[in-house]
Motif scaffolding. Sequence first.
Motif, PDB file in Angstrom:
ATOM      1  N   SER A  10       0.818  -1.213   0.000  1.00 48.96           N
ATOM      2  CA  SER A  10       0.000   0.000   0.000  1.00 48.96           C
ATOM      3  C   SER A  10       0.849   1.260   0.000  1.00 48.96           C
ATOM      4  O   SER A  10       0.591   2.218   0.738  1.00 48.96           O
ATOM      5  CB  SER A  10      -0.956   0.016   1.202  1.00 48.96           C
ATOM      6  OG  SER A  10      -1.877  -1.039   1.126  1.00 48.96           O
ATOM      7  N   ILE A  11       1.891   1.255  -0.851  1.00 47.65           N
ATOM      8  CA  ILE A  11       2.755   2.430  -0.948  1.00 47.65           C
ATOM      9  C   ILE A  11       3.071   2.699  -2.419  1.00 47.65           C
ATOM     10  O   ILE A  11       2.930   1.818  -3.277  1.00 47.65           O
ATOM     11  CB  ILE A  11       4.088   2.257  -0.185  1.00 47.65           C
ATOM     12  CG1 ILE A  11       4.871   1.073  -0.739  1.00 47.65           C
ATOM     13  CG2 ILE A  11       3.855   2.121   1.312  1.00 47.65           C
ATOM     14  CD1 ILE A  11       6.273   0.938  -0.161  1.00 47.65           C
ATOM     15  N   SER A  30       2.763   6.429   1.689  1.00 51.52           N
ATOM     16  CA  SER A  30       1.600   5.593   1.931  1.00 51.52           C
ATOM     17  C   SER A  30       0.465   6.021   0.999  1.00 51.52           C
ATOM     18  O   SER A  30       0.331   7.205   0.663  1.00 51.52           O
ATOM     19  CB  SER A  30       1.155   5.735   3.380  1.00 51.52           C
ATOM     20  OG  SER A  30      -0.151   5.216   3.561  1.00 51.52           O
ATOM     21  N   LEU A  31      -0.345   5.065   0.594  1.00 54.05           N
ATOM     22  CA  LEU A  31      -1.514   5.410  -0.215  1.00 54.05           C
ATOM     23  C   LEU A  31      -2.474   6.313   0.551  1.00 54.05           C
ATOM     24  O   LEU A  31      -3.330   6.973  -0.047  1.00 54.05           O
ATOM     25  CB  LEU A  31      -2.240   4.140  -0.663  1.00 54.05           C
ATOM     26  CG  LEU A  31      -1.523   3.274  -1.690  1.00 54.05           C
ATOM     27  CD1 LEU A  31      -2.402   2.109  -2.103  1.00 54.05           C
ATOM     28  CD2 LEU A  31      -1.110   4.085  -2.914  1.00 54.05           C
ATOM     29  N   SER A  32      -2.323   6.379   1.862  1.00 58.28           N
ATOM     30  CA  SER A  32      -3.157   7.265   2.678  1.00 58.28           C
ATOM     31  C   SER A  32      -2.671   8.713   2.644  1.00 58.28           C
ATOM     32  O   SER A  32      -3.354   9.605   3.150  1.00 58.28           O
ATOM     33  CB  SER A  32      -3.183   6.777   4.132  1.00 58.28           C
ATOM     34  OG  SER A  32      -3.678   5.465   4.223  1.00 58.28           O
ATOM     35  N   ASP A  33      -1.504   8.950   2.069  1.00 59.38           N
ATOM     36  CA  ASP A  33      -0.937  10.290   1.992  1.00 59.38           C
ATOM     37  C   ASP A  33      -1.578  11.046   0.832  1.00 59.38           C
ATOM     38  O   ASP A  33      -1.611  10.550  -0.296  1.00 59.38           O
ATOM     39  CB  ASP A  33       0.575  10.188   1.775  1.00 59.38           C
ATOM     40  CG  ASP A  33       1.286  11.523   1.941  1.00 59.38           C
ATOM     41  OD1 ASP A  33       0.764  12.549   1.465  1.00 59.38           O
ATOM     42  OD2 ASP A  33       2.389  11.535   2.531  1.00 59.38           O
ATOM     43  N   PRO A  34      -2.118  12.251   1.057  1.00 58.43           N
ATOM     44  CA  PRO A  34      -2.697  13.028  -0.047  1.00 58.43           C
ATOM     45  C   PRO A  34      -1.743  13.246  -1.208  1.00 58.43           C
ATOM     46  O   PRO A  34      -2.177  13.377  -2.358  1.00 58.43           O
ATOM     47  CB  PRO A  34      -3.071  14.358   0.626  1.00 58.43           C
ATOM     48  CG  PRO A  34      -3.304  14.006   2.050  1.00 58.43           C
ATOM     49  CD  PRO A  34      -2.293  12.926   2.359  1.00 58.43           C
ATOM     50  N   PHE A  71      -2.117  10.371  -3.496  1.00 55.06           N
ATOM     51  CA  PHE A  71      -3.352  10.521  -4.272  1.00 55.06           C
ATOM     52  C   PHE A  71      -3.132  11.455  -5.451  1.00 55.06           C
ATOM     53  O   PHE A  71      -3.602  11.195  -6.569  1.00 55.06           O
ATOM     54  CB  PHE A  71      -4.469  11.048  -3.373  1.00 55.06           C
ATOM     55  CG  PHE A  71      -5.779  11.243  -4.090  1.00 55.06           C
ATOM     56  CD1 PHE A  71      -6.652  10.181  -4.254  1.00 55.06           C
ATOM     57  CD2 PHE A  71      -6.131  12.489  -4.597  1.00 55.06           C
ATOM     58  CE1 PHE A  71      -7.855  10.353  -4.922  1.00 55.06           C
ATOM     59  CE2 PHE A  71      -7.330  12.669  -5.267  1.00 55.06           C
ATOM     60  CZ  PHE A  71      -8.194  11.591  -5.425  1.00 55.06           C
ATOM     61  N   GLY A 104     -12.861  14.800   3.746  1.00 58.43           N
ATOM     62  CA  GLY A 104     -11.672  14.030   3.423  1.00 58.43           C
ATOM     63  C   GLY A 104     -10.421  14.874   3.532  1.00 58.43           C
ATOM     64  O   GLY A 104     -10.454  16.036   3.945  1.00 58.43           O
ATOM     65  N   SER A 105      -9.304  14.302   3.132  1.00 57.16           N
ATOM     66  CA  SER A 105      -8.014  14.987   3.222  1.00 57.16           C
ATOM     67  C   SER A 105      -7.544  15.521   1.872  1.00 57.16           C
ATOM     68  O   SER A 105      -6.428  16.019   1.751  1.00 57.16           O
ATOM     69  CB  SER A 105      -6.955  14.041   3.795  1.00 57.16           C
ATOM     70  OG  SER A 105      -6.848  12.864   3.006  1.00 57.16           O
TER      71      SER A 105
END
Length: 252
Positions: A12-13, A22-26, A29, A235-236
């Motif tokens: 997930s990176i 991380s895919l959670s990092d804006p 995205f 969301g972020s």
Amino acid sequence: MGLSFSFDGDASIIRCNDEELSLSDPRAFQILSDAWLRSGWDTKYVYGFSWLGRPIIQLPEDMIRIQEVIYDLQPDVIIETGVAHGGSLIFYASLCTAIGKGRVVGIDIEIRNHNRLAIEEHRLSPLIKLIEGSSVDENIFSQVKSMVSASDKVLVLLDSNHTKSHVLAELNLYSQLVTSGSYIVACDGIMKQVTGAPRTNKDWEWDNPLSAIADFLETNPSFKLEEPFRPFNEGSIAERVTYWPNAYLRKS
């Protein structure tokens, strides 16, 4: 895009310029969105949608975002240069119907007979006025101007010929009709971003709506680049995924 990256789905990176995100990092995205936009351009992704029966060659997010603007502004007149199949005009007319006010004017240098017939036979046609001719022709502009009253709140979208010279001419003309607090929107600045891709020209690097916007703003201080207010965002992600970067010019 200017970046080289690799994607590791199991971890997930993404790895970008020797950095792991991380895919959670804006930022991840944004990188993936830029790649998606380019891939979508190459594969003609936007050529696969319709609105109430008419092809609408637009990125879905751009339509959702302009919907937010229209609902907030509640314009009396929406002017769009560039008609094509008429899907955008039908989209705007459907919003006018839902809001309970507004009408739409569409201008194109050539409105093909089968498209004109489909638009004129559509159930929302009473809210749409079609004008055939160059959007930068003074006589055509005079026709459009005659359809706008002094009390009308006006929103303008430029989506016809996207060369710098044409968009700049449109900006100089149609900005005269934009009312205080409303926008003139110069679409498809993505041209600069996808230069070098299939269906592009080398001169798109400078010959694009973004270059026209920059020149226009230098001599029109009553307008400024301003991202429309988002009525909802838990969301972020703060930036649009769009074919219309830096497109919204708001009149003070």
